[in-house]
Every structure is written in C-alpha cells, then in structure tokens.
Design an enzyme around this catalytic site. Structure first.
Site, mmCIF file in Angstrom:
data_model
loop_
_atom_site.group_PDB
_atom_site.id
_atom_site.type_symbol
_atom_site.label_atom_id
_atom_site.label_comp_id
_atom_site.label_asym_id
_atom_site.label_seq_id
_atom_site.Cartn_x
_atom_site.Cartn_y
_atom_site.Cartn_z
ATOM 1 N N GLU A 87 5.853 -11.745 7.484
ATOM 2 C CA GLU A 87 5.164 -12.408 8.605
ATOM 3 C C GLU A 87 4.601 -11.407 9.611
ATOM 4 O O GLU A 87 3.923 -11.797 10.540
ATOM 5 C CB GLU A 87 6.141 -13.362 9.316
ATOM 6 C CG GLU A 87 6.440 -14.592 8.497
ATOM 7 C CD GLU A 87 7.306 -15.599 9.239
ATOM 8 O OE1 GLU A 87 7.876 -15.262 10.286
ATOM 9 O OE2 GLU A 87 7.409 -16.736 8.746
ATOM 10 N N GLN A 128 -10.470 -2.758 2.237
ATOM 11 C CA GLN A 128 -10.024 -3.418 3.464
ATOM 12 C C GLN A 128 -10.039 -2.489 4.677
ATOM 13 O O GLN A 128 -9.586 -2.876 5.745
ATOM 14 C CB GLN A 128 -8.638 -4.044 3.268
ATOM 15 C CG GLN A 128 -7.492 -3.067 3.109
ATOM 16 C CD GLN A 128 -6.206 -3.773 2.699
ATOM 17 O OE1 GLN A 128 -6.084 -4.252 1.574
ATOM 18 N NE2 GLN A 128 -5.230 -3.845 3.581
ATOM 19 N N ASP A 187 2.236 -9.198 9.294
ATOM 20 C CA ASP A 187 0.779 -9.364 9.243
ATOM 21 C C ASP A 187 0.526 -10.866 9.078
ATOM 22 O O ASP A 187 0.199 -11.352 7.991
ATOM 23 C CB ASP A 187 0.203 -8.546 8.087
ATOM 24 C CG ASP A 187 0.405 -7.059 8.323
ATOM 25 O OD1 ASP A 187 0.040 -6.578 9.410
ATOM 26 O OD2 ASP A 187 0.967 -6.389 7.449
ATOM 27 N N MET A 241 0.855 -1.193 0.000
ATOM 28 C CA MET A 241 0.000 0.000 0.000
ATOM 29 C C MET A 241 0.897 1.252 0.000
ATOM 30 O O MET A 241 0.478 2.327 0.407
ATOM 31 C CB MET A 241 -0.938 -0.015 1.200
ATOM 32 C CG MET A 241 -1.876 -1.230 1.171
ATOM 33 S SD MET A 241 -3.428 -1.004 2.051
ATOM 34 C CE MET A 241 -2.860 -0.768 3.715
ATOM 35 N N GLY A 242 2.141 1.096 -0.442
ATOM 36 C CA GLY A 242 3.070 2.224 -0.494
ATOM 37 C C GLY A 242 3.675 2.502 0.871
ATOM 38 O O GLY A 242 3.655 1.653 1.758
ATOM 39 N N ALA A 243 4.234 3.718 1.037
ATOM 40 C CA ALA A 243 4.978 4.085 2.255
ATOM 41 C C ALA A 243 6.015 2.987 2.540
ATOM 42 O O ALA A 243 6.083 2.448 3.641
ATOM 43 C CB ALA A 243 4.036 4.306 3.439
ATOM 44 N N LEU A 244 6.792 2.683 1.524
ATOM 45 C CA LEU A 244 7.707 1.538 1.590
ATOM 46 C C LEU A 244 8.808 1.752 2.634
ATOM 47 O O LEU A 244 9.331 2.848 2.775
ATOM 48 C CB LEU A 244 8.351 1.290 0.219
ATOM 49 C CG LEU A 244 7.403 1.018 -0.948
ATOM 50 C CD1 LEU A 244 8.204 0.619 -2.193
ATOM 51 C CD2 LEU A 244 6.373 -0.064 -0.625
ATOM 52 N N HIS A 301 9.640 -3.820 3.248
ATOM 53 C CA HIS A 301 9.238 -3.999 1.844
ATOM 54 C C HIS A 301 10.466 -4.272 0.982
ATOM 55 O O HIS A 301 10.430 -5.114 0.075
ATOM 56 C CB HIS A 301 8.537 -2.739 1.321
ATOM 57 C CG HIS A 301 7.213 -2.447 1.969
ATOM 58 N ND1 HIS A 301 7.019 -1.362 2.785
ATOM 59 C CD2 HIS A 301 6.026 -3.102 1.924
ATOM 60 C CE1 HIS A 301 5.765 -1.352 3.211
ATOM 61 N NE2 HIS A 301 5.136 -2.402 2.705
HETATM 62 O O1 PAF Z 1 -0.215 -5.772 3.579
HETATM 63 C C1 PAF Z 1 -0.630 -4.854 2.847
HETATM 64 O O2 PAF Z 1 0.056 -3.844 2.606
HETATM 65 C C2 PAF Z 1 -2.006 -4.970 2.227
HETATM 66 O O3 PAF Z 1 -2.895 -5.621 3.065
HETATM 67 C C3 PAF Z 1 -1.987 -5.622 0.830
HETATM 68 C C4 PAF Z 1 -1.505 -7.058 0.902
HETATM 69 C C5 PAF Z 1 -1.080 -4.845 -0.109
HETATM 70 C C6 PAF Z 1 -3.390 -5.649 0.236
HETATM 71 O O4 PAF Z 1 -3.897 -4.369 0.102
#
Ligand code: PAF
Length: 295
Positions: free
Chosen positions: A153, A65, A155, A31-34, A38
């Site tokens: 892991e 979500q 999440d 979802m960005g903000a790497l 990441h």
């Molecule tokens: O973990 C996340 O950043 C999000 O839940 C994902 C997997 C990109 C889905 O929007």
C-alpha cells in the site's frame, strides 16, 4: 532455504513456468533493492499459494516508468543480496530479465492507458509514469503466468491502478494489497530511502508524524479539511522538506463524497528524494470537504 531458479530470458521463464506445479503461481513484482517490505510481500504470496504453489519474484528496473529527469540511471541495485533475500524467503523463481528481453522491439507501440486516475497525484508529478507501470505490470504478469500478485500500500495509487487494470481489462489475476511496512522510526520502507543522508532521514520522520496527527484529528470528529490541514500544517512547518501534495480522497482515490473511510496521501521532497506515504482515515464528521479537482 530453497535455491531459487534464476530466469533471465523469456525462454527461461516460459520453460520454468511450463513445468508442472502443485498449485497457483504468485508473482511479486519489484525493481530490486529488496527490503523488509518486499520480504513481507513474498511471505504473503507464499501464504496465499501454499507450499505446493509457486512464488516468483521479478527484478526489473523498468525504463518506461521513469521520466527523462528521474533517477533511472542511479536507481539502487543490490542483485546478490536480493537473490539472498529470495533464497531466505523460499522463493521458487527469480525472473531478472534485461531491458531488451522485456522490450524486444525497443520502443513500445501498444501501452496500457491508466485513464484519468493516472493523471492526478503521482501521475501529475510524473507524466507517463503510470502508463509505464501498468504496461510492465501486465507484461510481467503474463510472462510469469501469475494467478496472484501482491502489492504494498506504500505506492497506493499504483495499487489502486493495478486493481483497476485487472478489473477493467479482465486480467485473470487476484491482486492482494498489503499494509505499509515501516522502519522503527516510522518511515515507510522504500528502496529510495537509500538516497537519504542521516540528516535527511531524521527530517523524513516528519511524514509518519504528520499522518499520526491527521489520525488524531480524525479521532476528534473534525471534518476532512481539518484532518488534511493537521498533516499539511505540520509538514509545511518543517525545514529541510518541501510538500508536493497532501490530499484526502476516498479509498479509490476519487474525491470524497462524505463521511466514511478515506485515504490521506502525501508526497514530499527531502533533499533530492521524493517520498510517498499514506494512511487510512475514518472520517466521522461532515465537517468541511476538500474542493477536489486540484489533486
Ligand atoms: O513498485 C515497483 O517497484 C514498480 O513500480 C513495479 C510494480 C515493479 C513495476 O515496475
């Protein structure tokens, strides 16, 4: 360093993916903000597909979500530095679609049902969250023609559910789970850490400390309830933090059946920020078992 191709639309990504590639495609969904977590996923993706394969990073903040009172509108965003990270990490394609591009019909009709596992822990705290996650994960894996995908892991429930979806729905994608990336103070890396004030960040250090105390308890061969208690007691004694759950389950997030490998999963609130963490625990002793059912 490679200049990644930037795909914004379905047509863009379809065109890029139709170009011949010398190997498999690995997708890292974000979802960005790497952050460095990441970057570690991206490196694992490259390692898996090799120099001749293709690494795609998706950047999409998925409204499906987020609950109505959650942080969708203020979710951290740093697109330019995200692209810079992708350039540095040798990503081939960045797919950053708009909401209309991902959900062209607006309201989604058919979604992925996460089943009972989607209703416990994070799913209980965030109703509908995992329906939104799995639906967008499936869409993004399809749109990027992924052969492999890498999830952290941190999440943990999300990772378990993505694996379940891939298995139960026969999705032809290999799912790699990568260990939690941590900052120097032990706090698990998360885009949402950006919400924490300096003071809250100090409080957040209690979370990895609690996990370490639980691991220490496990090494003394006490039972699962005592291991869970070691983390829970420490966290509840902290000020500036409220515990949402501390649970111990089997590695698939099912109720524990006996000694063996287990997962300790934790969610706490520090100020307005929910923080998740977890750890693998080996339970040696029969001890006493959590009652389950109230996760
Ligand atoms: O973990 C996340 O950043 C999000 O839940 C994902 C997997 C990109 C889905 O929007």
């Amino acid at each position: 360093m490679t200049e990644p191709i930037l795909a914004r639309t379905r047509a863009d990504i379809a065109e890029v993916m139709s170009r011949p590639s010398g190997g498999k495609t690995a997708a890292v969904l974000t979802m960005g903000a790497l952050h460095d977590g990441h970057a570690a996923l991206i490196r694992a993706a490259r390692q898996r597909v090799g120099a001749s394969g293709r690494v795609v990073v998706t950047i999409f903040v998925n409204p499906l979500q987020f609950g109505p009172d959650e942080d969708l509108s203020r979710y951290p965003s740093s697109f330019d530095s995200d692209v810079e990270t992708c350039r540095r990490e040798d990503v081939d394609v960045v797919f950053a679609p708009s909401v209309n591009e991902v959900y062209p019909d607006g309201e989604v009709g058919v979604t992925v049902d996460p089943g009972e596992l989607g209703e416990i822990l994070e799913g209980a705290a965030r109703p509908g969250h995992f329906t939104g996650v799995l639906t967008v994960v499936l869409k993004l894996l399809n749109l990027t023609c992924a052969d492999v995908t890498c999830f952290g892991e941190k999440d943990f429930q999300q990772l378990v559910l993505v694996r379940r979806m891939v298995r139960d729905l026969d999705v032809e994608v290999e799912v790699l789970g990568l260990p939690i990336a941590r900052a120097g103070d032990g706090v698990a890396l998360s885009s949402r850490n950006a919400y924490l004030s300096d003071e809250e960040r100090l409080v957040a250090k209690a979370i990895p400390t609690a996990l370490a105390l639980a691991a220490e308890a496990a090494s003394t061969s006490v039972g699962a309830e005592a291991i869970r208690g070691a983390a829970l007691d420490y966290l509840t004694a902290q000020s500036g933090l409220s515990v949402e759950y501390v649970e111990i389950t089997d590695p698939e997030l099912r109720p524990l059946a006996g000694p063996g490998p287990a997962r300790l999963v934790v969610a706490v609130r520090v100020g307005h920020t929910r923080l998740l963490d977890n750890a693998h625990i080996d339970i040696a002793s029969a001890g006493s078992w959590p009652t389950g059912g109230d996760q």
